[in-house]
Design an enzyme around this catalytic site. Structure first.
Site, PDB file in Angstrom:
ATOM      1  N   ASP A   1      53.599  -0.054  40.156  1.00 15.87           N
ATOM      2  CA  ASP A   1      53.532  -1.242  41.007  1.00 15.87           C
ATOM      3  C   ASP A   1      53.434  -2.503  40.136  1.00 15.87           C
ATOM      4  OD1 ASP A   1      53.087  -3.163  42.912  1.00 15.87           O
ATOM      5  OD2 ASP A   1      51.324  -2.233  43.793  1.00 15.87           O
TER       6      ASP A   1
ATOM      7  N   GLY B   1      46.499  -1.364  37.873  1.00 12.17           N
ATOM      8  CA  GLY B   1      46.492  -2.777  37.531  1.00 12.17           C
ATOM      9  C   GLY B   1      47.003  -3.093  36.133  1.00 12.17           C
TER      10      GLY B   1
ATOM     11  N   ASP C   1      51.027   5.366  50.231  1.00 16.73           N
ATOM     12  CA  ASP C   1      50.201   5.387  49.033  1.00 16.73           C
ATOM     13  C   ASP C   1      48.720   5.273  49.410  1.00 16.73           C
ATOM     14  OD1 ASP C   1      49.819   5.419  46.276  1.00 16.73           O
ATOM     15  OD2 ASP C   1      50.163   3.263  46.023  1.00 16.73           O
TER      16      ASP C   1
HETATM   17  O1  G3H Z   1      47.309   1.719  44.084  1.00 15.30           O
HETATM   18  C1  G3H Z   1      47.424   0.497  44.018  1.00 15.30           C
HETATM   19  C2  G3H Z   1      48.767  -0.099  44.227  1.00 15.30           C
HETATM   20  O2  G3H Z   1      49.094  -0.874  43.098  1.00 15.30           O
HETATM   21  C3  G3H Z   1      48.813  -0.878  45.505  1.00 15.30           C
HETATM   22  O3  G3H Z   1      48.201  -2.117  45.380  1.00 15.30           O
HETATM   23  O4  G3H Z   1      46.760  -2.258  47.425  1.00 15.30           O
HETATM   24  O5  G3H Z   1      47.444  -4.326  46.160  1.00 15.30           O
HETATM   25  O6  G3H Z   1      49.117  -3.059  47.519  1.00 15.30           O
HETATM   26  P1  G3H Z   1      47.860  -2.995  46.714  1.00 15.30           P
HETATM   27  P1  13P Z   2      50.087   0.443  38.381  1.00 15.77           P
HETATM   28  O1  13P Z   2      49.047  -0.549  38.764  1.00 15.77           O
HETATM   29  O2  13P Z   2      49.896   0.925  36.964  1.00 15.77           O
HETATM   30  O3  13P Z   2      51.464  -0.047  38.596  1.00 15.77           O
HETATM   31  O4  13P Z   2      49.890   1.740  39.311  1.00 15.77           O
HETATM   32  C1  13P Z   2      50.333   1.758  40.635  1.00 15.77           C
HETATM   33  C2  13P Z   2      49.813   2.920  41.420  1.00 15.77           C
HETATM   34  O5  13P Z   2      49.252   3.870  40.901  1.00 15.77           O
HETATM   35  C3  13P Z   2      50.034   2.880  42.880  1.00 15.77           C
HETATM   36  O6  13P Z   2      49.444   3.959  43.540  1.00 15.77           O
HETATM   37 ZN    ZN Z   3      47.569   4.647  42.774  1.00 17.67          ZN
HETATM   38 NA    NA Z   4      50.595   7.791  46.186  1.00 14.35          NA
END
Ligand code: G3H
Ligand code: 13P
Ligand code: ZN
Ligand code: NA
Length: 328
Positions: A276, A198, A82
């Site tokens: 997420d 978020g 990601d």
């Molecule tokens: O794109 C954001 C996702 O929710 C990943 O979040 O960088 O805190 O793992 P993180």
């Molecule tokens: P959310 O924060 O809406 O769950 O999105 C997650 C996301 O786009 C990870 O790449």
């Molecule tokens: Zn994202």
């Molecule tokens: Na992605």
């Protein structure tokens, strides 16, 4: 079995369904996702962010996903990186065995600074050249994620632009999308259509026009063979917010993207739906409730098991809502 994202999303496009892409950081999330996929006969996309690699360590994360493939050999799994912030990050993930990577050239290497179109094309094209030579799929991103209601990118310390965005930045331009795909050959394209990362996406209860469905239709009409990706697609379940706040949490009123609007997007070319935050909220609610109700308990397996159940039920609901179920 581990398969490429292209292969999985081509099938989704042919049969008109969408696939939730859940972020993984730990064993409980991985198990919840696989148990849900097993229960509903769904194909799986799991994705690891830079934050996940930092938390679990790349080898642990990699083997967590490989363990899932080993325990559930009948379920197709995409191991996706990601928000890669440079071709070098993508290269390392490919070397680790990921079957798909995201090159997010919409932001700079800090993950916060919106970059120009030429930079985005340059880094994405380079990532695609490298990945495709290894049979790995690439997701690009064009536009800046931001809530159409608040004008904010959402995430404070993760991936996302800082400060207020203007409406033009927050909606991917269909002509530019067509040009971008032609110049980079990405397999999938993350588009800005009103979502943000978020838990704090919208301050008021949604009235059915959270996303610009019109813009999704226009983009899909221009690039019908490119799979569209929606980031920031958590629905922020009010039930879980209530549980969290009932048992000592303090999360202010906030709303996410209604599942019905995501389903509308899937009807118009959205194939990958990133989630997420919803798993985080379900986990937190489950732990808070268990701890409050069982104050003398101290075996972590007891409260972590509650998180597996909570996340599994949420995953099952999304697999069913998005039409993923029955397609493994
Ligand atoms: O794109 C954001 C996702 O929710 C990943 O979040 O960088 O805190 O793992 P993180
Ligand atoms: P959310 O924060 O809406 O769950 O999105 C997650 C996301 O786009 C990870 O790449
Ligand atoms: Zn994202
Ligand atoms: Na992605």
């Amino acid at each position: 079995a581990l398969i490429s994202m292209r292969q999985m999303l081509d099938h989704a496009a042919e049969y008109g369904y969408g696939i939730p892409a859940f972020n993984v950081n730990n064993l409980e999330q991985m198990r919840a996702i696989m148990e849900a996929a097993d229960a509903t006969d769904s194909p799986v996309i799991v994705q690891a962010s830079a934050g996940a690699r930092k938390y679990a360590g790349a080898p642990f994360l990699r083997h967590l996903i490989l363990a899932a493939v080993e325990e559930f050999p009948h379920i197709p799994v995409v191991m996706h990186q990601d928000h890669g912030t440079s071709p070098a990050v993508c290269q390392r993930s490919i070397q680790l065995g990921f079957s798909s990577v995201m090159m997010d050239g919409s932001l700079g290497e800090d993950g916060k600074t919106p970059m120009d179109y030429d930079y985005n094309v340059d880094v994405t094209r380079r990532a695609v050249e490298m990945a495709h030579a290894c049979g790995v799929s690439v997701e690009g991103e064009l536009g800046c994620l931001g809530s159409l209601e608040t004008g904010m990118a959402g995430e404070e310390d993760g991936i996302g632009a800082e400060g207020k965005l203007d409406i033009e930045q927050m909606l991917t331009d269909p002509e530019e999308a067509a040009e971008f795909v032609k110049a980079t050959h990405v397999d999938a394209l993350a588009i800005a259509i009103g979502t943000s990362h978020g838990a704090y996406k919208f301050t008021k209860p949604p009235t059915g026009d959270t996303l610009s469905i019109q813009r999704i239709k226009e983009i899909h009409a221009r690039i019908p063979d490119t799979h569209l990706v929606m980031h920031g697609s958590s629905s922020v379940p009010q039930e879980w917010l209530e549980v969290i706040n009932q048992y000592g949490g303090q999360i202010p009123e906030t709303y996410g993207v209604p599942v019905e609007e995501i389903i509308e997007g899937i009807k118009h070319g959205v194939r990958k739906v990133n989630i997420d935050t919803d798993l985080r909220l379900a986990s937190t609610g489950a732990v808070r409730r268990f701890m409050a109700q069982n104050p003398s308990e101290f075996d972590p397996r007891k409260f972590l098991k509650e998180t597996v159940t909570a996340m599994r039920d949420l995953c099952i609901a999304r697999y069913e809502a998005f039409g993923t179920a029955g397609n493994a």
